[in-house]
Design an enzyme around this catalytic site. Structure first.
Site, PDB file in Angstrom:
ATOM      1  N   SER A  53       0.852  -1.192   0.000  1.00  0.00           N
ATOM      2  CA  SER A  53       0.000   0.000   0.000  1.00  0.00           C
ATOM      3  C   SER A  53       0.883   1.235   0.000  1.00  0.00           C
ATOM      4  O   SER A  53       2.027   1.201   0.464  1.00  0.00           O
ATOM      5  CB  SER A  53      -0.945   0.004   1.201  1.00  0.00           C
ATOM      6  OG  SER A  53      -0.209  -0.152   2.370  1.00  0.00           O
ATOM      7  N   TYR A  56      -1.500   6.788  -1.921  1.00  0.00           N
ATOM      8  CA  TYR A  56      -2.695   7.009  -2.741  1.00  0.00           C
ATOM      9  C   TYR A  56      -3.289   5.730  -3.295  1.00  0.00           C
ATOM     10  O   TYR A  56      -4.173   5.773  -4.136  1.00  0.00           O
ATOM     11  CB  TYR A  56      -2.351   7.916  -3.936  1.00  0.00           C
ATOM     12  CG  TYR A  56      -1.633   9.177  -3.570  1.00  0.00           C
ATOM     13  CD1 TYR A  56      -2.150  10.039  -2.606  1.00  0.00           C
ATOM     14  CD2 TYR A  56      -0.440   9.529  -4.190  1.00  0.00           C
ATOM     15  CE1 TYR A  56      -1.486  11.196  -2.266  1.00  0.00           C
ATOM     16  CE2 TYR A  56       0.229  10.693  -3.854  1.00  0.00           C
ATOM     17  CZ  TYR A  56      -0.303  11.525  -2.884  1.00  0.00           C
ATOM     18  OH  TYR A  56       0.347  12.674  -2.546  1.00  0.00           O
ATOM     19  N   LYS A  76      -2.689  -2.163  -8.940  1.00  0.00           N
ATOM     20  CA  LYS A  76      -2.592  -0.962  -8.100  1.00  0.00           C
ATOM     21  C   LYS A  76      -3.895  -0.173  -8.248  1.00  0.00           C
ATOM     22  O   LYS A  76      -4.173   0.370  -9.318  1.00  0.00           O
ATOM     23  CB  LYS A  76      -1.385  -0.129  -8.563  1.00  0.00           C
ATOM     24  CG  LYS A  76      -1.219   1.186  -7.824  1.00  0.00           C
ATOM     25  CD  LYS A  76       0.112   1.845  -8.180  1.00  0.00           C
ATOM     26  CE  LYS A  76       0.263   3.190  -7.493  1.00  0.00           C
ATOM     27  NZ  LYS A  76       1.593   3.774  -7.647  1.00  0.00           N
ATOM     28  N   ASP A 172       9.953  11.228  -7.184  1.00  0.00           N
ATOM     29  CA  ASP A 172       9.835  10.561  -5.884  1.00  0.00           C
ATOM     30  C   ASP A 172      10.752   9.331  -5.828  1.00  0.00           C
ATOM     31  O   ASP A 172      10.315   8.218  -5.529  1.00  0.00           O
ATOM     32  CB  ASP A 172       8.370  10.155  -5.643  1.00  0.00           C
ATOM     33  CG  ASP A 172       8.067   9.874  -4.175  1.00  0.00           C
ATOM     34  OD1 ASP A 172       8.892  10.228  -3.308  1.00  0.00           O
ATOM     35  OD2 ASP A 172       6.999   9.296  -3.898  1.00  0.00           O
TER      36      ASP A 172
END
Ligand SMILES: Nc1ncnc2c1ncn2[C@@H]1O[C@H](COP(=O)(O)OP(=O)(O)OP(=O)(O)O)[C@@H](O)[C@H]1O
Length: 349
Positions: A53, A56, A76, A172
């Site tokens: 997880s 988002y 996902k 990221d």
């Protein structure tokens, strides 16, 4: 299961805002299948197994039928929200055009065009690098796999920065966004924070405070101070995140320790300063002290460790313009890390 009603060509040069041409039933476009929600439920056996997880999304085990039985995949599912739907679209649009051995492969997707979206991805059985390095104390990731992951991550970043059009800033880079296949090869994932276009510097695409809050808030321990100050995303911001991942690979320490309230870049600051202030030479004893104590010292070449620390330090320098590109990092690693010869790309001993 998915039924193939149609088969059309998808123009991979289309604008990133373009939507797939049909939502009715399952549609296969350049090997990527567009699924209905019923398909998604069937693929995941009604979301019966959660395997990961994120901020988002939730990731579920999925099974695709194949001639030899059923192949594993990862689904996902993005949190249902009109606002977060944009993050799903960014990730979908980017993955539709990326093909690289070190970037997670998109197999299919579900898109209701409003607020629900899901991505079907290749399944990576070894999970993410963050867990492998910091959560599984029994199985220590060997040095040669660590340097291989550093090289493959640099190659994935080089691909998005230099080799695809329009160019992409991931936004990221962190160890939980590095997935590992059964042989511990790196697969970069999570393009929900990515920025597309421009050559080296990408302004946030929207300026409303609300949307900036959703996008690119950064992850503790990985965020480039330059980005925090300016709000401007750039390739060099990815290199900063990469530098932190390399420090994690060398030290086995987390980028941010909640327990100690400590950032790895601060722990490594004296070492980083030494590299940046000198011509690059670092005292062996300091490097040994920084090295993950769980790693076997047998046959470990300390010069390789020095190279990794040097690469990390250069990526973490405060001047963005002096940070190396991903291509330069990959070149240095291939040149100076003989252990990489097992991948067939190092110089060998
Ligand atoms: N293809 C996959 N195979 C196996 N595990 C996966 C896969 N994709 C994601 N995961 C697991 O789920 C986690 C979260 O995935 P991801 O980073 O894509 O979600 P996110 O919601 O975008 O997270 P973030 O909070 O970083 O934005 C990964 O760190 C990994 O452990």
């Amino acid at each position: 299961m998915a039924c193939f009603l149609n088969c059309v060509r998808f123009d991979v040069t289309a604008r990133l805002t373009d939507k797939p041409t049909s939502k009715e039933g399952s549609l296969t476009v350049s090997g990527v299948t567009c699924y209905s929600w019923d398909d998604v439920e069937a693929l995941t056996s009604n979301f019966s197994r959660l395997i990961g997880s994120g901020g988002y999304s939730s990731i579920y085990m999925a099974r695709l039928s194949s001639s030899s039985g059923s192949d594993k995949a990862a689904l996902k599912v993005h949190v249902s929200s009109h606002r977060l739907y944009q993050i799903f679209r960014v990730e979908l649009d980017i993955l539709l055009r990326l093909q690289h051995p070190n970037i997670v492969k998109l197999l299919g997707y579900f898109d209701d065009s409003e607020e629900n979206g899901a991505l079907l991805l290749e399944y990576l059985p070894q999970g993410n690098l963050q867990e492998k390095l910091h959560k599984n104390s029994k199985q220590v990731l060997p040095w040669r796999n660590r340097v291989a992951i550093a090289l493959q991550l640099a190659q994935a970043i080089e691909h998005i920065h230099e080799k695809c059009s329009p160019q992409i800033v991931h936004g990221d880079i962190k160890s939980s966004n590095v997935l590992l296949d059964k042989s511990f090869n790196c697969k970069l994932c999570d393009f929900g924070s990515a920025k597309v276009g421009f050559s080296s510097m990408v302004q946030p695409s929207t300026t409303s405070p609300r949307s900036r809050q959703v996008r690119m808030v950064g992850s503790p321990g990985y965020t480039d101070p330059h980005y925090l100050r300016t709000g401007i995303a750039s390739k060099k911001m990815d290199m900063y995140g990469f530098g932190v991942v390399v420090l994690e690979l060398v030290s086995g320490k987390e980028a941010f320790s909640g327990e100690k309230g400590e950032m790895l870049v601060h722990v490594a600051a004296p070492l980083i300063r030494e590299v940046l202030d000198s011509s690059g030479d670092i005292a062996e004893e300091k490097v040994r002290r920084f090295l993950d104590p769980r790693l076997s010292r047998d046959g470990l070449d300390i010069n390789e460790v020095k190279t990794m620390v040097r690469v990390a330090a250069l990526c973490l320098g405060s001047s963005q313009s002096l940070r190396p590109s991903a291509a330069q990092v990959a070149e240095t690693l291939v040149e100076k890390v003989p252990s990489l010869s097992f991948l067939g790309c190092g110089k060998g001993v």
